[in-house]
Design an enzyme around this catalytic site. Structure first.
Site, mmCIF file in Angstrom:
data_model
loop_
_atom_site.group_PDB
_atom_site.id
_atom_site.type_symbol
_atom_site.label_atom_id
_atom_site.label_comp_id
_atom_site.label_asym_id
_atom_site.label_seq_id
_atom_site.Cartn_x
_atom_site.Cartn_y
_atom_site.Cartn_z
ATOM 1 N N ASP A 27 -9.569 0.689 3.669
ATOM 2 C CA ASP A 27 -9.713 0.045 2.363
ATOM 3 C C ASP A 27 -10.515 -1.244 2.571
ATOM 4 O O ASP A 27 -10.129 -2.098 3.379
ATOM 5 C CB ASP A 27 -8.305 -0.274 1.840
ATOM 6 C CG ASP A 27 -8.328 -0.913 0.458
ATOM 7 O OD1 ASP A 27 -9.354 -1.500 0.057
ATOM 8 O OD2 ASP A 27 -7.280 -0.839 -0.205
ATOM 9 N N ILE A 28 -11.588 -1.395 1.843
ATOM 10 C CA ILE A 28 -12.473 -2.553 2.026
ATOM 11 C C ILE A 28 -11.723 -3.864 1.767
ATOM 12 O O ILE A 28 -12.016 -4.879 2.400
ATOM 13 C CB ILE A 28 -13.728 -2.426 1.116
ATOM 14 C CG1 ILE A 28 -14.822 -3.408 1.536
ATOM 15 C CG2 ILE A 28 -13.411 -2.612 -0.356
ATOM 16 C CD1 ILE A 28 -15.718 -2.932 2.596
ATOM 17 N N ASN A 41 -21.902 -3.526 -10.377
ATOM 18 C CA ASN A 41 -22.906 -3.070 -11.344
ATOM 19 C C ASN A 41 -23.784 -4.270 -11.725
ATOM 20 O O ASN A 41 -23.457 -5.415 -11.418
ATOM 21 C CB ASN A 41 -22.259 -2.416 -12.565
ATOM 22 C CG ASN A 41 -21.223 -3.303 -13.218
ATOM 23 O OD1 ASN A 41 -21.515 -4.437 -13.599
ATOM 24 N ND2 ASN A 41 -19.998 -2.822 -13.331
ATOM 25 N N GLY A 49 -13.382 2.035 -8.865
ATOM 26 C CA GLY A 49 -13.762 2.184 -7.462
ATOM 27 C C GLY A 49 -13.566 0.905 -6.654
ATOM 28 O O GLY A 49 -12.592 0.173 -6.821
ATOM 29 N N VAL A 50 -14.516 0.642 -5.794
ATOM 30 C CA VAL A 50 -14.468 -0.524 -4.912
ATOM 31 C C VAL A 50 -14.372 -1.812 -5.737
ATOM 32 O O VAL A 50 -13.602 -2.720 -5.418
ATOM 33 C CB VAL A 50 -15.743 -0.590 -4.043
ATOM 34 C CG1 VAL A 50 -15.790 -1.866 -3.240
ATOM 35 C CG2 VAL A 50 -15.822 0.600 -3.123
ATOM 36 N N ASP A 51 -15.167 -1.863 -6.781
ATOM 37 C CA ASP A 51 -15.243 -3.068 -7.610
ATOM 38 C C ASP A 51 -13.859 -3.416 -8.188
ATOM 39 O O ASP A 51 -13.390 -4.564 -8.071
ATOM 40 C CB ASP A 51 -16.258 -2.779 -8.737
ATOM 41 C CG ASP A 51 -16.823 -4.025 -9.376
ATOM 42 O OD1 ASP A 51 -16.097 -5.020 -9.454
ATOM 43 O OD2 ASP A 51 -17.980 -3.984 -9.796
ATOM 44 N N GLY A 135 -19.958 6.751 -5.169
ATOM 45 C CA GLY A 135 -18.813 7.063 -6.026
ATOM 46 C C GLY A 135 -19.299 7.342 -7.433
ATOM 47 O O GLY A 135 -20.013 8.316 -7.681
ATOM 48 N N TYR A 137 -21.630 6.126 -9.069
ATOM 49 C CA TYR A 137 -23.090 6.158 -9.223
ATOM 50 C C TYR A 137 -23.733 7.432 -8.691
ATOM 51 O O TYR A 137 -24.941 7.624 -8.843
ATOM 52 C CB TYR A 137 -23.727 4.908 -8.604
ATOM 53 C CG TYR A 137 -23.703 3.689 -9.535
ATOM 54 C CD1 TYR A 137 -22.934 3.676 -10.690
ATOM 55 C CD2 TYR A 137 -24.457 2.561 -9.258
ATOM 56 C CE1 TYR A 137 -22.907 2.578 -11.540
ATOM 57 C CE2 TYR A 137 -24.442 1.453 -10.104
ATOM 58 C CZ TYR A 137 -23.665 1.474 -11.248
ATOM 59 O OH TYR A 137 -23.654 0.385 -12.087
HETATM 60 P P1 ADP Z 1 -20.683 3.112 -6.861
HETATM 61 O O1 ADP Z 1 -20.520 2.793 -8.331
HETATM 62 O O2 ADP Z 1 -21.719 2.222 -6.178
HETATM 63 O O3 ADP Z 1 -20.905 4.563 -6.631
HETATM 64 P P2 ADP Z 1 -17.816 3.263 -6.231
HETATM 65 O O4 ADP Z 1 -16.901 2.105 -6.073
HETATM 66 O O5 ADP Z 1 -17.604 4.162 -7.408
HETATM 67 O O6 ADP Z 1 -19.300 2.646 -6.197
HETATM 68 O O7 ADP Z 1 -17.741 4.167 -4.933
HETATM 69 C C1 ADP Z 1 -18.368 3.883 -3.709
HETATM 70 C C2 ADP Z 1 -17.563 4.472 -2.574
HETATM 71 O O8 ADP Z 1 -16.461 3.616 -2.272
HETATM 72 C C3 ADP Z 1 -16.942 5.831 -2.861
HETATM 73 O O9 ADP Z 1 -17.136 6.646 -1.705
HETATM 74 C C4 ADP Z 1 -15.465 5.529 -3.041
HETATM 75 O O10 ADP Z 1 -14.648 6.607 -2.617
HETATM 76 C C5 ADP Z 1 -15.262 4.379 -2.115
HETATM 77 N N1 ADP Z 1 -14.106 3.494 -2.386
HETATM 78 C C6 ADP Z 1 -13.353 3.382 -3.512
HETATM 79 N N2 ADP Z 1 -12.394 2.435 -3.353
HETATM 80 C C7 ADP Z 1 -12.549 1.924 -2.094
HETATM 81 C C8 ADP Z 1 -11.882 0.933 -1.310
HETATM 82 N N3 ADP Z 1 -10.839 0.259 -1.786
HETATM 83 N N4 ADP Z 1 -12.328 0.686 -0.043
HETATM 84 C C9 ADP Z 1 -13.394 1.367 0.458
HETATM 85 N N5 ADP Z 1 -14.064 2.305 -0.222
HETATM 86 C C10 ADP Z 1 -13.655 2.603 -1.470
#
Ligand code: ADP
Length: 187
Positions: A27-28, A41, A49-51, A135, A137
């Site tokens: 997890d980031i 974005n 997602g990550v954001d 993810g 995008y």
């Molecule tokens: P984007 O909109 O740039 O595609 P996302 O956040 O939707 O970004 O997804 C990017 C990647 O990060 C995906 O592979 C998703 O599974 C992954 N992801 C989602 N949550 C986390 C997290 N907490 N830590 C690391 N990676 C994550």
């Protein structure tokens, strides 16, 4: 490229001069590094997602700073503090929404390159990336992994103060794609 300068230690690790590039599942938001990268974005408006995970774990100060900055071009990156996170900085990078256009690859590469440039300017010694763009995008992960890893390798060629570049992949399948790609780029 000099074989001693660039060598693999494991499936999930590559040494690039004085920089270690590593692949980990996780997890980031939990990373103890100087800077973590957000998959933001262009409006820096927050999302899923990550954001979403970064804003939830880091608290409201990160969004306040994002609002003050106002936005970021696709392919660019901006910096905020990291609120309650263990990192010192969050680098918000904007990947393209994948549409199969010829410019998509250059924009994704640029999001990595801009993040690394921001990190250099901050004097960051360790940085963790998620898989930008793959993810919501919709960037195909095998293509995105090649761009991501190649952009990082390329960055270190010119000399860097960054000692650790870690990719934090959220699932085992994603980690396997990155590991296979690393193997291909640096056999
Ligand atoms: P984007 O909109 O740039 O595609 P996302 O956040 O939707 O970004 O997804 C990017 C990647 O990060 C995906 O592979 C998703 O599974 C992954 N992801 C989602 N949550 C986390 C997290 N907490 N830590 C690391 N990676 C994550």
């Amino acid at each position: 490229m000099d074989a001693a300068w660039k060598h693999r230690r494991h499936m999930d690790e590559l040494i690039l001069g004085t920089t270690r590039l590593e692949l980990r599942r996780g997890d980031i938001t939990a990373q103890e590094v100087d800077a973590i990268v957000n998959a933001a974005n262009a409006r820096l408006a927050g999302g899923g997602g990550v954001d979403g995970a970064i804003h939830r774990a880091g608290g409201p100060s990160i969004m306040r700073e994002c609002r003050a900055i106002g936005g970021c071009r696709t392919g660019g990156a901006v910096v905020t503090g990291a609120g309650r996170l263990r990192a010192k900085h969050v680098i918000h990078a904007v990947a393209p929404r994948y549409a199969g256009r010829p410019g998509d690859a250059a924009l994704l590469r640029s999001a990595y390159a801009a993040s690394l440039e921001r990190a250099e300017a901050l004097g960051v010694r360790s940085i963790a990336f998620p898989s930008l763009g793959t993810g919501a995008y919709g960037y195909p992960i095998d293509q995105a992994a090649a761009i991501a890893l190649d952009a990082c390798i390329e960055h270190t060629v010119h000399g860097t103060c960054i000692a650790l570049i870690r990719f934090v992949l959220f699932s085992d399948p994603d980690l396997r794609v990155y590991a296979a790609t690393l193997q291909r780029l640096a056999p």
